[in-house]
Structures are given as C-alpha cells and as structure tokens.
Design a protein around this motif. Sequence first.
Motif, PDB file in Angstrom:
ATOM      1  N   GLY A  18     -49.567 -20.722 -12.232  1.00 55.86           N
ATOM      2  CA  GLY A  18     -49.803 -22.050 -12.684  1.00 55.86           C
ATOM      3  C   GLY A  18     -48.094 -22.835 -12.891  1.00 55.86           C
ATOM      4  N   PRO A  19     -47.488 -22.555 -13.894  1.00 54.23           N
ATOM      5  CA  PRO A  19     -46.672 -23.947 -14.206  1.00 54.23           C
ATOM      6  C   PRO A  19     -45.706 -23.745 -12.728  1.00 54.23           C
ATOM      7  CG  PRO A  19     -46.683 -22.804 -15.742  1.00 54.23           C
ATOM      8  CD  PRO A  19     -47.541 -21.667 -14.518  1.00 54.23           C
ATOM      9  N   LEU A  20     -45.798 -23.213 -11.701  1.00 50.32           N
ATOM     10  CA  LEU A  20     -44.811 -22.913 -10.350  1.00 50.32           C
ATOM     11  C   LEU A  20     -45.787 -23.892  -9.281  1.00 50.32           C
ATOM     12  CD1 LEU A  20     -42.337 -22.735  -8.692  1.00 50.32           C
ATOM     13  CD2 LEU A  20     -43.978 -20.203  -8.197  1.00 50.32           C
ATOM     14  N   LEU A  21     -46.294 -23.720  -9.633  1.00 48.28           N
ATOM     15  CA  LEU A  21     -47.919 -24.879  -8.563  1.00 48.28           C
ATOM     16  C   LEU A  21     -47.724 -26.307  -9.425  1.00 48.28           C
ATOM     17  CD1 LEU A  21     -50.818 -22.663  -7.764  1.00 48.28           C
ATOM     18  CD2 LEU A  21     -48.385 -22.673  -6.373  1.00 48.28           C
ATOM     19  N   ASP A  38     -39.834 -31.250 -17.059  1.00 49.85           N
ATOM     20  CA  ASP A  38     -40.581 -30.364 -15.396  1.00 49.85           C
ATOM     21  C   ASP A  38     -39.686 -29.656 -15.275  1.00 49.85           C
ATOM     22  OD1 ASP A  38     -42.460 -32.639 -14.677  1.00 49.85           O
ATOM     23  OD2 ASP A  38     -40.863 -33.463 -14.157  1.00 49.85           O
ATOM     24  N   VAL A  39     -38.229 -29.306 -15.408  1.00 50.25           N
ATOM     25  CA  VAL A  39     -37.401 -28.022 -14.706  1.00 50.25           C
ATOM     26  C   VAL A  39     -37.403 -27.721 -16.256  1.00 50.25           C
ATOM     27  CG1 VAL A  39     -35.549 -27.411 -15.482  1.00 50.25           C
ATOM     28  CG2 VAL A  39     -35.818 -29.191 -13.639  1.00 50.25           C
ATOM     29  N   GLN A  40     -37.526 -27.899 -17.455  1.00 50.73           N
ATOM     30  CA  GLN A  40     -37.833 -27.331 -18.425  1.00 50.73           C
ATOM     31  C   GLN A  40     -39.497 -26.779 -18.806  1.00 50.73           C
ATOM     32  OE1 GLN A  40     -35.685 -27.399 -20.557  1.00 50.73           O
ATOM     33  NE2 GLN A  40     -37.173 -25.390 -21.933  1.00 50.73           N
ATOM     34  N   ALA A  41     -40.323 -27.349 -18.187  1.00 54.95           N
ATOM     35  CA  ALA A  41     -41.480 -26.664 -17.861  1.00 54.95           C
ATOM     36  C   ALA A  41     -41.184 -25.138 -17.595  1.00 54.95           C
ATOM     37  CB  ALA A  41     -42.991 -27.389 -18.035  1.00 54.95           C
ATOM     38  N   LEU A  42     -41.047 -24.880 -16.518  1.00 53.29           N
ATOM     39  CA  LEU A  42     -40.347 -24.404 -15.837  1.00 53.29           C
ATOM     40  C   LEU A  42     -39.816 -22.871 -16.675  1.00 53.29           C
ATOM     41  CD1 LEU A  42     -39.979 -24.688 -12.084  1.00 53.29           C
ATOM     42  CD2 LEU A  42     -42.016 -23.937 -13.172  1.00 53.29           C
ATOM     43  N   GLU A  44     -40.164 -22.680 -19.570  1.00 48.55           N
ATOM     44  CA  GLU A  44     -39.869 -21.936 -21.369  1.00 48.55           C
ATOM     45  C   GLU A  44     -41.722 -21.056 -20.563  1.00 48.55           C
ATOM     46  OE1 GLU A  44     -42.414 -25.620 -22.528  1.00 48.55           O
ATOM     47  OE2 GLU A  44     -40.287 -25.826 -23.096  1.00 48.55           O
ATOM     48  N   HIS A  45     -41.308 -21.143 -19.182  1.00 56.05           N
ATOM     49  CA  HIS A  45     -42.400 -19.414 -18.624  1.00 56.05           C
ATOM     50  C   HIS A  45     -41.543 -18.514 -17.974  1.00 56.05           C
ATOM     51  CE1 HIS A  45     -45.427 -22.552 -19.201  1.00 56.05           C
ATOM     52  NE2 HIS A  45     -46.202 -21.215 -19.404  1.00 56.05           N
ATOM     53  N   GLY A  46     -40.189 -18.684 -18.067  1.00 50.06           N
ATOM     54  CA  GLY A  46     -39.097 -17.509 -18.018  1.00 50.06           C
ATOM     55  C   GLY A  46     -38.573 -17.745 -16.405  1.00 50.06           C
ATOM     56  N   PHE A  47     -38.757 -19.263 -16.057  1.00 44.12           N
ATOM     57  CA  PHE A  47     -37.736 -19.155 -14.669  1.00 44.12           C
ATOM     58  C   PHE A  47     -36.618 -19.239 -15.307  1.00 44.12           C
ATOM     59  CE2 PHE A  47     -42.498 -19.800 -13.393  1.00 44.12           C
ATOM     60  CZ  PHE A  47     -41.911 -19.753 -12.112  1.00 44.12           C
ATOM     61  N   VAL A  52     -35.333 -21.560 -11.095  1.00 44.26           N
ATOM     62  CA  VAL A  52     -35.638 -23.175 -10.401  1.00 44.26           C
ATOM     63  C   VAL A  52     -34.994 -23.498  -9.589  1.00 44.26           C
ATOM     64  CG1 VAL A  52     -36.030 -25.544 -11.868  1.00 44.26           C
ATOM     65  CG2 VAL A  52     -36.514 -23.598 -13.058  1.00 44.26           C
ATOM     66  N   LEU A  53     -34.037 -23.286  -9.089  1.00 42.14           N
ATOM     67  CA  LEU A  53     -33.291 -23.419  -7.326  1.00 42.14           C
ATOM     68  C   LEU A  53     -33.850 -23.519  -6.094  1.00 42.14           C
ATOM     69  CD1 LEU A  53     -31.511 -25.280  -5.701  1.00 42.14           C
ATOM     70  CD2 LEU A  53     -30.014 -23.388  -6.023  1.00 42.14           C
ATOM     71  N   GLU A  54     -35.080 -22.191  -6.001  1.00 39.84           N
ATOM     72  CA  GLU A  54     -35.389 -21.761  -5.333  1.00 39.84           C
ATOM     73  C   GLU A  54     -36.278 -22.485  -5.260  1.00 39.84           C
ATOM     74  OE1 GLU A  54     -35.843 -17.653  -5.864  1.00 39.84           O
ATOM     75  OE2 GLU A  54     -33.368 -17.061  -5.008  1.00 39.84           O
ATOM     76  N   ALA A  55     -37.244 -22.539  -6.563  1.00 41.68           N
ATOM     77  CA  ALA A  55     -38.572 -23.130  -6.406  1.00 41.68           C
ATOM     78  C   ALA A  55     -38.688 -25.297  -5.700  1.00 41.68           C
ATOM     79  CB  ALA A  55     -39.283 -23.824  -7.723  1.00 41.68           C
ATOM     80  N   VAL A  56     -37.649 -25.189  -5.707  1.00 43.68           N
ATOM     81  CA  VAL A  56     -37.276 -26.746  -5.541  1.00 43.68           C
ATOM     82  C   VAL A  56     -36.366 -26.476  -3.526  1.00 43.68           C
ATOM     83  CG1 VAL A  56     -35.526 -28.803  -4.940  1.00 43.68           C
ATOM     84  CG2 VAL A  56     -36.318 -28.070  -7.595  1.00 43.68           C
ATOM     85  N   GLU A  57     -35.918 -25.476  -3.258  1.00 44.17           N
ATOM     86  CA  GLU A  57     -35.708 -25.223  -2.112  1.00 44.17           C
ATOM     87  C   GLU A  57     -36.898 -24.859  -1.444  1.00 44.17           C
ATOM     88  OE1 GLU A  57     -30.799 -23.599  -2.542  1.00 44.17           O
ATOM     89  OE2 GLU A  57     -32.823 -21.765  -2.566  1.00 44.17           O
TER      90      GLU A  57
END
Length: 82
Positions: A18-21, A38-42, A44-47, A52-57
């Motif tokens: 959910g946080p990733l989406l 927004d980065v901090q929220a990820l 907090e869910h273990g990212f 985080v970089l991979e999610a952005v990429e």
Amino acid sequence: MAAIAADPLSPDHPPHLGPLLAFAGKLTRDPHGMTRADVQALREHGFTDRGVLEAVEVTAYFNFVNRLVDGLGVSLEPDWEG
C-alpha cells in the motif's frame, strides 16, 4: 497481479504494498509535490535507501516509457491489414 489491480490497497496484500503504491501514484501524478515525508513513509514500512531508489527508478521508467508511447501515438493494436 489481478488481485492487486482489482484492489491495490486491500489489507490482504503485503503491508508494504500500500505505501509503495501510494508513493508511486503520487510520484506519477504530482512529482513536484514529493517531499522527504514521502520517502520517510516508505522507510517506516521497512524500505531501505536502495529500496526507495528502486521504487523511484521503476516509477520514473514506466512514466517515461508511457509518455514516449503516448507522444508517438503508438497503439497496442496493429493498424495494418492482413
């Protein structure tokens, strides 16, 4: 994948999905609105920073490719006969 597409924020999905989406959706719709929160929220869910970089990429790449396809008027259906 069908279950995620049908209900991306279902509590039946892994807790980090959910946080990733949400992150990817905001980055897609409002890239200038992204903040450290927004980065901090990820995080907090273990990212990790790498996660985080991979999610952005991945999000950026899909948006890039979709804009290329849309900008060139590419169709998923062939427009030739026979």
